[in-house]
Design an enzyme around this catalytic site. Structure first.
Site, PDB file in Angstrom:
ATOM      1  N   GLU A 104     -34.446 -23.529 -41.505  1.00 56.56           N
ATOM      2  CA  GLU A 104     -35.743 -23.863 -40.781  1.00 56.56           C
ATOM      3  C   GLU A 104     -36.820 -22.888 -41.153  1.00 56.56           C
ATOM      4  O   GLU A 104     -37.584 -22.697 -39.861  1.00 56.56           O
ATOM      5  CB  GLU A 104     -35.378 -24.194 -39.419  1.00 56.56           C
TER       6      GLU A 104
ATOM      7  N   GLU B 155     -27.687 -24.864 -31.818  1.00 58.22           N
ATOM      8  CA  GLU B 155     -28.143 -24.281 -30.654  1.00 58.22           C
ATOM      9  C   GLU B 155     -27.172 -24.317 -29.395  1.00 58.22           C
ATOM     10  O   GLU B 155     -27.753 -24.399 -28.376  1.00 58.22           O
ATOM     11  CB  GLU B 155     -29.598 -24.918 -30.454  1.00 58.22           C
TER      12      GLU B 155
HETATM   13  C1  GLA Z   1     -35.134 -26.527 -33.391  1.00 58.51           C
HETATM   14  C2  GLA Z   1     -34.398 -27.598 -34.236  1.00 58.51           C
HETATM   15  C3  GLA Z   1     -35.282 -28.601 -34.992  1.00 58.51           C
HETATM   16  C4  GLA Z   1     -36.640 -28.942 -34.578  1.00 58.51           C
HETATM   17  C5  GLA Z   1     -37.426 -27.470 -34.301  1.00 58.51           C
HETATM   18  C6  GLA Z   1     -38.778 -27.806 -33.967  1.00 58.51           C
HETATM   19  O1  GLA Z   1     -35.284 -25.641 -34.580  1.00 58.51           O
HETATM   20  O2  GLA Z   1     -33.220 -27.047 -34.614  1.00 58.51           O
HETATM   21  O3  GLA Z   1     -34.634 -29.811 -35.409  1.00 58.51           O
HETATM   22  O4  GLA Z   1     -36.543 -29.571 -33.398  1.00 58.51           O
HETATM   23  O5  GLA Z   1     -36.668 -26.971 -33.530  1.00 58.51           O
HETATM   24  O6  GLA Z   1     -39.680 -28.835 -34.839  1.00 58.51           O
END
Ligand code: GLA
Length: 358
Positions: free
Chosen positions: A282, A176
């Site tokens: 994710e 990020e």
């Molecule tokens: C982001 C992060 C993850 C996690 C999510 C929420 O996507 O990369 O590590 O913290 O937020 O679970």
């Protein structure tokens, strides 16, 4: 009466045997995708210590990300680092207490782990950036921060290689780093202290210490949205030029109706064109409720995403959902995963198992 009771009992036994059979006959996502990419999930530390839950997970998933346990705020030992800093400001102490249950389970059961994350603006102790590891003291210099970054990455890589050789197959080196609604780097202590080249230095050190073959990723969310997408592409280009990055991780925390499939596909296509390996790191798909219509929409979206990824399967190395069951999800209010709270497969599970049916 006795006869009726025993008949009832026999019927019940039959039913539960049928249910057990159905469960064991659940198709395995990791097997379905085995010849294309690794199919996996994130698990929180709590689940990693629950053997029967992990045994179930291991039937479906081949690669696991510890949800929080390899983030800097779990790994950096601030107290021990503070002591070391009295002699050497660049020293870094780490520990892996939180991640051990998952790492041990993976090692014992021949599963893979994706490391998440080495460098991030969030879930990183503020003390990391300050003289003497004391938040009340000034920020350290660029030179000290670069040395702490290198020592941190070195310590993590060496620990994994010594204790869990071959288990951690890939890392989110950086998470990020690009701003929302813009194309530049997000403001953070990393940027403030080291400057614009901090992503490149993180990848340089990761490559230097990672065991041969470890894949190094930049990971971010909202890749489908502009102008952020352009910022991500620009950052990837500078990292590719330095030669230490292997791939890009699409977080893909999405909703059933947003972003559109066209936008998702366009993002995947644009980043795939850079020649990088791809992973979906994710994946979860939010819905407002568990009505039949919402569950069907969610299943459709999962199928759409899997169909898009299938077109790039030769570049995709892994697809991971961000959790296993809806009740143990950071987005639990939006029921975003493949299994319900009783680990029963939802329509979304069947959609991932066979996207062509949708
Ligand atoms: C982001 C992060 C993850 C996690 C999510 C929420 O996507 O990369 O590590 O913290 O937020 O679970």
């Amino acid at each position: 009466m006795k006869k009726i009771l025993s008949l009832l009992l026999a019927a019940l036994l039959l039913l539960s045997a049928a249910a057990a059979l159905a469960e064991s006959e659940l198709p395995s996502l990791r097997e379905i995708y085995a010849d294309k990419f690794d199919f996996g999930a994130a698990v929180p530390g709590m689940s990693a210590s629950n053997k029967s839950r992990m045994d179930f997970c291991a039937t479906q998933f081949v690669i696991f990300t510890p949800e929080n346990e390899l983030k800097p705020n779990s790994v950096l030992d601030v107290t021990a680092s503070r002591k070391l800093a009295k002699e050497d400001e660049t020293a870094v102490a780490v520990h892996f207490d939180a991640a051990k249950p998952l790492l041990n389970y993976a090692k014992e059961n021949g599963l893979k782990v994706h490391g998440h994350v080495l460098v991030w603006h969030s879930q990183t102790p503020d003390a990391f950036f300050h003289e003497g590891y004391e938040v009340g003291k000034p920020l350290v210099s660029r030179e000290v921060m670069l040395a702490r970054l290198e020592n941190y990455i070195k310590a993590v890589m060496e620990y994994m290689d010594e204790n869990y050789p071959g288990v951690v197959v890939s890392w989110d080196v950086l998470n990020e780093a690009v701003n929302d609604g813009a194309s530049n780097l997000r403001g953070s202590n990393w940027l403030k202290i080291i400057g614009q080249d901090y992503p490149a230095r993180a990848f340089e050190y990761a490559r230097k210490y990672a065991p041969e073959g470890t894949l190094l990723f930049y990971n971010d969310y909202n890749t489908a949205l502009e102008p952020k997408q352009t910022g991500i592409v620009n950052l990837l280009k500078t990292l590719i030029a330095e030669g230490n990055i292997d791939g890009y991780g699409f977080q893909m925390h999405i909703d059933a109706d947003n972003p559109s499939n066209a936008k998702i596909e366009n993002a995947v296509k644009r980043i795939a064109a850079l020649g990088l390996k791809l992973r979906v790191s994710e994946l979860d798909v939010g819905i407002p409720n568990t009505s039949e219509a919402s569950l069907a929409k969610q299943a459709q979206k999962y199928a759409d995403v899997m169909r898009i990824l299938d077109k790039y399967a030769d570049q995709v190395v892994a697809v991971q959902v961000w959790g296993v069951s809806d009740n143990v999800s950071w987005r639990s209010a939006n029921y975003p995963l493949l299994f319900d709270k009783n680990l029963k497969p939802k329509p979304a599970f069947w959609a991932v198992a066979d996207p062509s049916a949708y």
